[in-house]
Design an enzyme around this catalytic site. Structure first.
Site, PDB file in Angstrom:
ATOM      1  N   HIS A  54      53.146  41.911  15.451  1.00 24.87           N
ATOM      2  CA  HIS A  54      53.709  40.665  15.970  1.00 24.87           C
ATOM      3  C   HIS A  54      52.879  40.099  17.117  1.00 24.87           C
ATOM      4  CE1 HIS A  54      57.042  37.837  16.238  1.00 24.87           C
ATOM      5  NE2 HIS A  54      57.002  37.952  17.544  1.00 24.87           N
ATOM      6  N   GLU A  98      57.206  29.147  15.361  1.00 22.95           N
ATOM      7  CA  GLU A  98      57.346  30.598  15.531  1.00 22.95           C
ATOM      8  C   GLU A  98      58.382  31.115  14.541  1.00 22.95           C
ATOM      9  OE1 GLU A  98      56.316  33.200  17.259  1.00 22.95           O
ATOM     10  OE2 GLU A  98      55.170  32.479  18.988  1.00 22.95           O
ATOM     11  N   HIS A 100      61.429  33.969  13.578  1.00 22.31           N
ATOM     12  CA  HIS A 100      62.410  34.920  14.110  1.00 22.31           C
ATOM     13  C   HIS A 100      63.164  35.513  12.923  1.00 22.31           C
ATOM     14  CE1 HIS A 100      64.212  35.792  18.281  1.00 22.31           C
ATOM     15  NE2 HIS A 100      62.915  35.933  18.327  1.00 22.31           N
ATOM     16  N   ASN A 101      62.391  36.052  11.988  1.00 20.86           N
ATOM     17  CA  ASN A 101      62.943  36.504  10.714  1.00 20.86           C
ATOM     18  C   ASN A 101      63.755  37.788  10.830  1.00 20.86           C
ATOM     19  OD1 ASN A 101      61.435  34.361   9.703  1.00 20.86           O
ATOM     20  ND2 ASN A 101      59.706  35.662   9.133  1.00 20.86           N
ATOM     21  N   HIS A 102      63.151  38.823  11.372  1.00 19.53           N
ATOM     22  CA  HIS A 102      63.836  40.115  11.442  1.00 19.53           C
ATOM     23  C   HIS A 102      65.109  40.056  12.290  1.00 19.53           C
ATOM     24  CE1 HIS A 102      60.191  41.447   9.565  1.00 19.53           C
ATOM     25  NE2 HIS A 102      60.533  42.723   9.590  1.00 19.53           N
ATOM     26  N   GLN A 245      67.692  39.834  20.766  1.00 13.68           N
ATOM     27  CA  GLN A 245      67.937  39.266  22.082  1.00 13.68           C
ATOM     28  C   GLN A 245      69.178  38.366  22.067  1.00 13.68           C
ATOM     29  OE1 GLN A 245      65.429  38.733  19.989  1.00 13.68           O
ATOM     30  NE2 GLN A 245      63.449  39.175  20.913  1.00 13.68           N
ATOM     31  N   GLN A 319      66.091  36.956  27.356  1.00 16.75           N
ATOM     32  CA  GLN A 319      65.648  35.572  27.149  1.00 16.75           C
ATOM     33  C   GLN A 319      65.648  34.755  28.446  1.00 16.75           C
ATOM     34  OE1 GLN A 319      64.826  34.266  23.611  1.00 16.75           O
ATOM     35  NE2 GLN A 319      64.332  36.397  24.051  1.00 16.75           N
ATOM     36  N   ASP A 495      50.969  26.744  12.046  1.00 19.21           N
ATOM     37  CA  ASP A 495      51.366  27.456  10.837  1.00 19.21           C
ATOM     38  C   ASP A 495      52.101  28.744  11.167  1.00 19.21           C
ATOM     39  OD1 ASP A 495      49.440  30.011  10.410  1.00 19.21           O
ATOM     40  OD2 ASP A 495      48.345  28.410  11.404  1.00 19.21           O
TER      41      ASP A 495
END
Length: 729
Positions: A54, A98, A100-102, A245, A319, A495
């Protein structure tokens, strides 16, 4: 007695605890070589997140280097928090996407919300005021309860954060396919505007200058979030909820306003968001970019609770935090500003000339690492790929039941209206939105001018899976066409590369070939890559997602006056620009009729894209075109139906195509509505029909006729997703 109980150096090595953190044996040995000794627990944690996929792009860096990154408009490209592109009058547009899939797979609301918050802070850290948000989402099919739950949570999280912080969500795309079961894709994009003289960089320089922490107090949330995002999802992933988070948009709003005020202070040296890998990445990257060292006193870091160790502080992804470097002696000026905005802040360290990253807690050293190897010398892996076997069989499309296929495709959630979902987003806050969601691209006015920024976000999956090189070209060209369709001049792109495990040969080859295609398209279309993100290991229970590169692209509209009447009217003539061929491989039609997509389509001609794009843009700006729609998923008939349902207008059209070609997904096509009395001066453009106000949709090819009330089309198209989402769980 030690202040914090942590595994010893001997235990770390003997029990291979570094492996649990994501380091391989070879990587651990490299750390030992760099340090000249065995690392302690905090140091292992720091290397593990900085060298995670990452943060380091260790499997994708070679491919990213082939992207063009410069042009006459690019002011700042990859390497900073976001890309910066000139738009004239000493102003620039700042943007980035960006993933934030997982986190969204495990905790959909917070995963999506913090994805939005993080991308906003990337833009703000450059010094820009965000003007709009976009998103690209992928979920499994909605007939599964889990996928409906994920969809609800993600959409609510995006809306919840964006609405509270006061930034409109103006465009996006959502698709549904079983290959995303349990592994949704949540890609968030933010666009901002900045004056040239306000552009900031994430750099730490000037020996003795102070390091200031501002934002939420550090807690234990998100520890090893970057490492978690670099692993496959499994049954054990649920136990990693603490790696997700928690966002606070109200603090995010305060932090945004305070940061935008802080950048006006000439004593500010550098600033960076604490994103993935939190305090570790922001501080070490700033030191590396400044060619400096940094000493941080972790006992000065604001913490949420007692007993948080240096390891936890450095790896926490709490955050709404920023890290600043300010001139020595001016610290109080910044602390007073943050106090005014009711934010926690503290001086936690200083810039040094040692080129070392030193962490102490009450004078005890917890890390002492050379900066450059940590930030810039992660191992890079070049693996072996293997092309997917080409399918030489032929599908039969000679007896397509047009009316049946038409209604089924129009009602499929990928094609159906997403209004039910995007209505949860505030689209108008800020009052500068010119074009609302539902069209190909959003248009947001640049405040105080007659200019506007057009932006779009587009992904491609099935075509990239079938023919990665061509699919890579297609995703860039699709974004390009979407900006052309509102009259904008495309400037640059960002991208997000969403793929499965690069350790699988076929997936690694997809990464090689698709990025090569993307790079070629960027060159020809003159849309350099100025920022981006890579998300690998998107797999659940051994099944990979489709390879899904996502492109966010921005364009400039110098004068928005033509948009005052940029919508179709009854009496407008309809033209088709572009050739319709037998392009069924990877299409919605192939999936519907054969249950899978495993055939190839025709190659994309990029030079034709440029030529047609310039012609379309001229027709719009000359006032001839009242509306332009790109021909997308489902093909020509579906595109005309969506046009009719969206505007509530009738269509009477005759098409010179076969029954199957009504659903062909040939690239590079546009439907252009031309104002009554005008003609479209584009070579080979075909006049295909007329816009009506009779409430009827009628399309024929001389062999088959599709005829429906517009109200019926609207019920099918608008009603499909609400019906799926409100099914009994």
């Amino acid at each position: 007695m030690p202040k914090f109980i942590e595994p010893s150096i001997e235990e770390i090595k003997a029990e291979k605890l570094y492996s649990d953190m994501g380091l391989t044996d070879a990587e651990y040995d490299k750390v030992v070589d760099i340090l000249g000794r065995e690392p302690n627990f905090t140091e292992v944690g720091i290397f593990s997140v900085m060298w995670s996929e990452h943060c380091s792009y260790k499997h994708s860096k070679p491919f990213l280097k082939q992207f063009p990154t410069t042009s006459e408009h690019v002011l700042m490209g990859p390497g900073e928090g976001a890309g910066v592109v000139d738009i004239g009058d000493d102003q620039a547009v700042v943007f980035k996407v960006e993933s934030h899939n997982h986190p969204s797979a495990i905790e959909p609301y917070q995963g999506a919300a913090t994805g939005v918050g993080g991308i906003i802070r990337d833009i703000v850290s450059i010094g820009a005021r965000p003007i709009n948000l976009l998103n690209s989402l992928r979920f499994g099919e909605l007939d599964e309860i889990q996928n409906r739950t994920l969809t609800r949570g993600v959409v609510a999280g995006i809306g919840g954060y964006g609405n509270c912080i006061g930034i409109p969500t103006t465009a996006g795309e959502i698709e549904f396919d079983e290959r995303y079961d349990g592994n949704p894709l949540v890609n968030a994009m933010c666009v901002g505007i900045i004056d040239h003289d306000m552009i900031q960089k994430g750099t730490a320089k000037g020996v003795g200058n102070s390091v200031i922490y501002v934002g939420l107090k550090t807690g234990r949330d998100g520890i090893h979030g970057a490492t978690f995002a670099s692993e496959e999802l499994s049954e054990e992933s649920e136990s990693k909820r603490p790696s997700v988070q928690i966002g606070d948009p109200f603090v995010g709003k305060k932090l945004m306003e305070a940061t935008l005020e802080a950048i006006t202070f000439p004593e500010l040296v550098g600033i960076q968001d604490m994103g993935a890998a939190g305090l570790t990445s922001s501080s070490s990257e700033m030191a590396a970019k400044g060619g400096s060292g940094m000493h941080m006193r972790l006992d000065q870091v604001p913490v949420r609770e007692e007993g948080i160790s240096p390891y936890e502080m450095m790896l926490s992804e709490t955050q709404e935090r920023m890290l600043l470097v300010v001139e020595k002696g001016t610290e109080q000026k910044f602390l007073d500003l943050f106090d005014k905005h009711e934010l926690d802040s503290a001086v936690i360290g200083e810039v040094t000339d040692t080129n070392r990253f030193v962490l102490t807690y009450e004078d005890e050293v917890y890390a002492d690492i050379p900066v450059e190897p940590l930030a810039d010398e992660a191992p890079v892996y070049i693996l072996e790929g293997e092309e997917k076997a080409h399918n030489t069989s032929k599908n039969d499309y000679s007896n397509v039941d047009v009316n049946d296929v038409f209604k089924k495709l129009l009602a499929h959630p990928t094609i159906a209206s997403k209004r039910y979902l995007y209505e949860q987003y505030d689209q108008q806050v800020g009052a500068n939105t010119v074009v609302k969601p539902g069209l190909q691209a959003s248009v947001v006015r640049v405040e105080g001018t007659n200019k506007a920024i057009a932006s779009t976000i587009d992904g491609e999956a099935r075509y990239v899976y079938n023919q990665p090189y061509e699919g890579g070209k297609m995703v860039v060209a699709e974004a390009y066409r979407n900006l052309i369709a509102v009259g904008a001049t495309p400037l640059a792109m960002t991208d997000c590369l969403n793929y499965g495990s690069p350790e699988k040969k076929e997936i690694y080859q997809q990464l090689i070939d698709s990025t090569k295609g993307m790079a070629e398209a960027c060159e020809v279309l003159k849309t350099p890559v100025v920022s981006g993100n890579v998300s690998l290991y998107n797999e659940t229970k051994g099944t990979s997602i489709f390879p899904t590169p996502v492109v966010g692209m921005v364009g400039l509209i110098e004068d928005i006056d033509y948009l005052n009447d940029f919508h179709p009217h009854a009496g407008d003539k309809l033209y088709l620009v572009g050739e319709t061929r037998n392009d069924f491989g990877g299409s919605q039609l192939e999936k519907l009729l054969y249950g899978k997509v495993n055939h190839e389509s025709e190659a994309l001609d990029l030079s034709e894209e440029v030529e047609k794009g310039e012609q379309i843009k001229k027709a719009i700006r000359d006032g001839k075109a009242s509306h332009v729609q790109t021909v997308g998923k489902g093909g020509l008939l579906i595109t005309l139906a969506r046009f009719s349902a969206f505007y509530g207008l009738g269509v009477d059209a005759k098409l010179d195509v076969t029954d199957a070609q009504l659903f062909s997904e040939s690239q590079g096509r546009y439907i252009v509505a031309v104002k009554e009395g005008q003609t479209l001066d584009i070579p080979n453009a075909q006049e295909i029909g007329t816009v009506k106000d009779n409430g009827q949709f009628k399309v024929t090819n001389g062999q088959t006729t599709v005829e429906e009330n517009v109200s019926t089309l609207n019920e099918i198209w608008e009603g499909a997703i609400p019906q799926c989402m409100t099914s009994a769980d």
